[in-house]
Scaffold this motif. Structure first.
Motif, PDB file in Angstrom:
ATOM      1  N   ILE A 247       0.845  -1.383  -0.077  1.00  0.00           N
ATOM      2  CA  ILE A 247       0.081  -0.031   0.112  1.00  0.00           C
ATOM      3  C   ILE A 247       0.990   1.123  -0.010  1.00  0.00           C
ATOM      4  O   ILE A 247       1.842   1.480   0.759  1.00  0.00           O
ATOM      5  CB  ILE A 247      -0.936   0.099   1.362  1.00  0.00           C
ATOM      6  N   VAL A 248       0.938   2.095  -0.840  1.00  0.00           N
ATOM      7  CA  VAL A 248       1.541   3.254  -1.162  1.00  0.00           C
ATOM      8  C   VAL A 248       0.862   4.708  -0.736  1.00  0.00           C
ATOM      9  O   VAL A 248       1.441   5.589  -0.496  1.00  0.00           O
ATOM     10  CB  VAL A 248       2.169   3.506  -2.434  1.00  0.00           C
ATOM     11  N   GLU A 249      -0.418   4.613  -0.575  1.00  0.00           N
ATOM     12  CA  GLU A 249      -1.152   5.637  -0.086  1.00  0.00           C
ATOM     13  C   GLU A 249      -2.578   5.199   0.527  1.00  0.00           C
ATOM     14  O   GLU A 249      -3.166   4.362  -0.221  1.00  0.00           O
ATOM     15  CB  GLU A 249      -1.401   6.674  -1.066  1.00  0.00           C
ATOM     16  N   SER A 250      -3.155   5.749   1.664  1.00  0.00           N
ATOM     17  CA  SER A 250      -4.452   5.383   2.134  1.00  0.00           C
ATOM     18  C   SER A 250      -4.988   6.638   2.803  1.00  0.00           C
ATOM     19  O   SER A 250      -4.354   7.764   3.235  1.00  0.00           O
ATOM     20  CB  SER A 250      -4.502   4.325   2.968  1.00  0.00           C
ATOM     21  N   GLY A 251      -6.320   6.748   2.587  1.00  0.00           N
ATOM     22  CA  GLY A 251      -7.053   7.982   3.485  1.00  0.00           C
ATOM     23  C   GLY A 251      -8.392   8.109   3.064  1.00  0.00           C
ATOM     24  O   GLY A 251      -9.165   7.174   2.427  1.00  0.00           O
ATOM     25  N   ASP A 252      -8.903   9.009   3.674  1.00  0.00           N
ATOM     26  CA  ASP A 252     -10.361   9.290   3.164  1.00  0.00           C
ATOM     27  C   ASP A 252     -10.711   9.566   1.611  1.00  0.00           C
ATOM     28  O   ASP A 252      -9.503  10.227   1.264  1.00  0.00           O
ATOM     29  CB  ASP A 252     -10.798  10.826   3.952  1.00  0.00           C
ATOM     30  N   TRP A 253     -11.586   9.004   0.910  1.00  0.00           N
ATOM     31  CA  TRP A 253     -11.939   9.214  -0.239  1.00  0.00           C
ATOM     32  C   TRP A 253     -11.463  10.401  -0.850  1.00  0.00           C
ATOM     33  O   TRP A 253     -11.050  10.776  -1.928  1.00  0.00           O
ATOM     34  CB  TRP A 253     -13.163   8.835  -0.780  1.00  0.00           C
ATOM     35  N   ARG A 254     -12.034  11.544  -0.164  1.00  0.00           N
ATOM     36  CA  ARG A 254     -12.026  12.971  -0.472  1.00  0.00           C
ATOM     37  C   ARG A 254     -10.452  13.597  -0.418  1.00  0.00           C
ATOM     38  O   ARG A 254      -9.858  14.077  -1.820  1.00  0.00           O
ATOM     39  CB  ARG A 254     -12.749  14.003   0.313  1.00  0.00           C
ATOM     40  N   GLU A 255      -9.735  13.200   0.460  1.00  0.00           N
ATOM     41  CA  GLU A 255      -8.179  13.493   0.444  1.00  0.00           C
ATOM     42  C   GLU A 255      -7.584  12.724  -0.729  1.00  0.00           C
ATOM     43  O   GLU A 255      -6.708  13.267  -1.315  1.00  0.00           O
ATOM     44  CB  GLU A 255      -7.732  12.849   1.742  1.00  0.00           C
ATOM     45  N   ILE A 256      -7.708  11.293  -0.995  1.00  0.00           N
ATOM     46  CA  ILE A 256      -7.127  10.513  -1.945  1.00  0.00           C
ATOM     47  C   ILE A 256      -7.396  11.248  -3.202  1.00  0.00           C
ATOM     48  O   ILE A 256      -6.549  11.780  -4.184  1.00  0.00           O
ATOM     49  CB  ILE A 256      -7.499   9.342  -1.917  1.00  0.00           C
ATOM     50  N   PHE A 257      -8.715  11.758  -3.766  1.00  0.00           N
ATOM     51  CA  PHE A 257      -8.919  12.062  -4.809  1.00  0.00           C
ATOM     52  C   PHE A 257      -8.828  13.505  -5.221  1.00  0.00           C
ATOM     53  O   PHE A 257      -8.585  14.180  -6.324  1.00  0.00           O
ATOM     54  CB  PHE A 257     -10.419  11.739  -5.201  1.00  0.00           C
ATOM     55  N   GLU A 258      -8.817  14.629  -3.908  1.00  0.00           N
ATOM     56  CA  GLU A 258      -8.613  15.820  -4.086  1.00  0.00           C
ATOM     57  C   GLU A 258      -7.186  16.269  -3.967  1.00  0.00           C
ATOM     58  O   GLU A 258      -6.824  17.295  -4.457  1.00  0.00           O
ATOM     59  CB  GLU A 258      -9.505  16.614  -3.513  1.00  0.00           C
ATOM     60  N   ARG A 259      -6.648  15.570  -2.984  1.00  0.00           N
ATOM     61  CA  ARG A 259      -5.177  16.031  -2.716  1.00  0.00           C
ATOM     62  C   ARG A 259      -4.281  14.558  -2.477  1.00  0.00           C
ATOM     63  O   ARG A 259      -3.476  14.279  -1.598  1.00  0.00           O
ATOM     64  CB  ARG A 259      -5.170  16.529  -1.444  1.00  0.00           C
ATOM     65  N   PRO A 260      -4.211  13.944  -3.627  1.00  0.00           N
ATOM     66  CA  PRO A 260      -3.323  12.709  -3.922  1.00  0.00           C
ATOM     67  C   PRO A 260      -1.951  13.253  -3.509  1.00  0.00           C
ATOM     68  O   PRO A 260      -1.374  14.139  -4.009  1.00  0.00           O
ATOM     69  CB  PRO A 260      -3.390  12.381  -5.187  1.00  0.00           C
ATOM     70  N   ALA A 261      -1.065  12.316  -2.647  1.00  0.00           N
ATOM     71  CA  ALA A 261       0.318  12.673  -2.199  1.00  0.00           C
ATOM     72  C   ALA A 261       1.177  11.756  -2.718  1.00  0.00           C
ATOM     73  O   ALA A 261       2.250  12.095  -2.402  1.00  0.00           O
ATOM     74  CB  ALA A 261       0.507  12.656  -0.623  1.00  0.00           C
ATOM     75  N   HIS A 262       0.805  10.543  -3.535  1.00  0.00           N
ATOM     76  CA  HIS A 262       1.763   9.769  -4.033  1.00  0.00           C
ATOM     77  C   HIS A 262       1.852   9.836  -5.668  1.00  0.00           C
ATOM     78  O   HIS A 262       0.488   9.978  -6.172  1.00  0.00           O
ATOM     79  CB  HIS A 262       1.564   8.380  -3.566  1.00  0.00           C
ATOM     80  N   PRO A 263       2.837  10.138  -6.323  1.00  0.00           N
ATOM     81  CA  PRO A 263       2.670  10.342  -7.714  1.00  0.00           C
ATOM     82  C   PRO A 263       1.956   9.075  -8.311  1.00  0.00           C
ATOM     83  O   PRO A 263       1.270   9.283  -9.495  1.00  0.00           O
ATOM     84  CB  PRO A 263       4.393  10.163  -8.274  1.00  0.00           C
TER      85      PRO A 263
END
Length: 350
Positions: A247-263
């Protein structure tokens, strides 16, 4: 729908953890044995941690070969992990004997990708739904008939259709039968493995809405495995992104789709058709590396536009959860986030 309902008399969802996957790894020895060839290790899944709360939908995304289905098979008890443990409703299921598979099947079920291939063409719908009940100890004829009729109504089919065969139904109706089969034992968790990818576009929304309705009506929890991030965005409360077994990134759906932190997450989201997107997200080239010969350092570094020397020589940092619940495994996550914010501002300018 992104606000999970727990149906537990107003109890807080955070107090009701249903599933915990801890340091899950599934390794396969490959080759060797002939002409002195050395055996190599395929790390299909390598240290995955996941949690699922009651009434929640967790989206599990990533390219083919990233390990999503392997995680699902381990949760279902169909694949023994190399290490790690799976705790379901307070009970450790990875330590149970193989013969205890029936009790796990009553708690966790799966909806498959291809509704026609997953149904026995020689069995009527009635037989398809009755057999699991009989295997799990339901013998009263009246109870079996009532449960079959009720479940068919739940998925939008008529009880009188129970005596038909799979070929007599459309693709969308067959998937409804597959959903009914998964729910007939009243499971707590349903794993949806690409449940709409084999369906016509016009039917997909109907099945997605049906799954959401059943989630609330029956108090289900979902693990949604999908390549279609549009489906994941619509259904999921939280999202976990997998790449090459981790797993390279996880979080609330809004955080993932609006502020993705992994390339890599940015590249997946960039693939979603969005004519209203003000600025393009980072894309990536190339294919998933050979898992038998993974790259040095961060596994994503050969495809990453942000990669530097540390990325090519040091494995990604430990996946640590931030105070906001957002976790990322990337040396350059702060730079990725800043660049995304700057690009969005510039793209929004007239």
């Amino acid at each position: 729908m992104h606000e999970p309902q727990n149906g537990l008399g107003g109890a807080r969802l955070d107090d009701h953890l249903l599933l915990s996957v801890e340091d899950l790894a599934v390794h396969y020895p490959v080759g060797g044995g002939l002409l002195g060839r050395k055996r190599r290790l395929l790390r299909a899944v390598d240290g995955v941690d996941l949690t699922l709360k009651r009434g929640e939908c967790l989206g599990l995304v990533g390219e083919s070969g990233s390990g999503k289905s392997t995680v699902a098979l381990s949760i279902l008890g169909l694949l023994a992990p190399t290490r790690g443990r799976i705790v379901l409703d307070g009970q450790v299921v990875t330590s149970r004997p193989a013969g205890d598979r029936k009790s796990l099947a009553r708690a966790v079920q799966i909806v498959f990708q291809d509704p026609y291939a997953s149904l026995n063409p020689r069995q009527t719908v009635r037989r398809t739904l009755e057999d699991p009940l009989r295997v799990h100890g339901v013998t009263a004829r009246s109870e079996i008939e009532d449960r079959v009729a009720t479940m068919l109504k739940h998925v939008g089919l008529r009880p009188e259709q129970a005596d038909r065969y799979p070929h007599e139904f459309s693709g969308g109706q067959r998937q409804r039968i597959g959903i009914a089969r998964a729910l007939i034992l009243n499971p707590k968790i349903v794993i949806c493995d690409e449940p709409v990818s084999a369906l016509d576009v016009s039917i997909r929304a109907q099945i997605i809405n049906l799954l959401l309705e059943l989630k609330d009506t029956l108090g289900l929890s979902y693990i949604m495995i999908s390549h279609d991030l549009g489906v994941v965005e619509h259904m999921s409360d939280r999202v976990a992104v997998m790449y090459l077994g981790r797993i390279v990134e996880s979080g609330d759906w809004r955080e993932i789709f609006e502020r993705p932190a992994h390339p890599y997450t940015q590249a997946l989201i960039a693939a979603i058709p969005d004519p209203l997107r003000h600025a393009p997200l980072a894309t990536t080239g190339g294919d998933l590396p050979n898992p038998l010969n993974p790259p040095n350092g961060c596994a994503f570094s050969p495809r990453c536009r942000y990669a530097q020397d540390v990325c090519r020589h040091e494995p990604g940092p430990v996946l640590e959860t931030r105070p906001d619940g957002h976790a990322v495994r990337c040396w350059r996550s702060e730079e990725v986030t800043r660049q995304l914010a700057l690009t969005s501002i510039q793209g929004a300018r007239p």
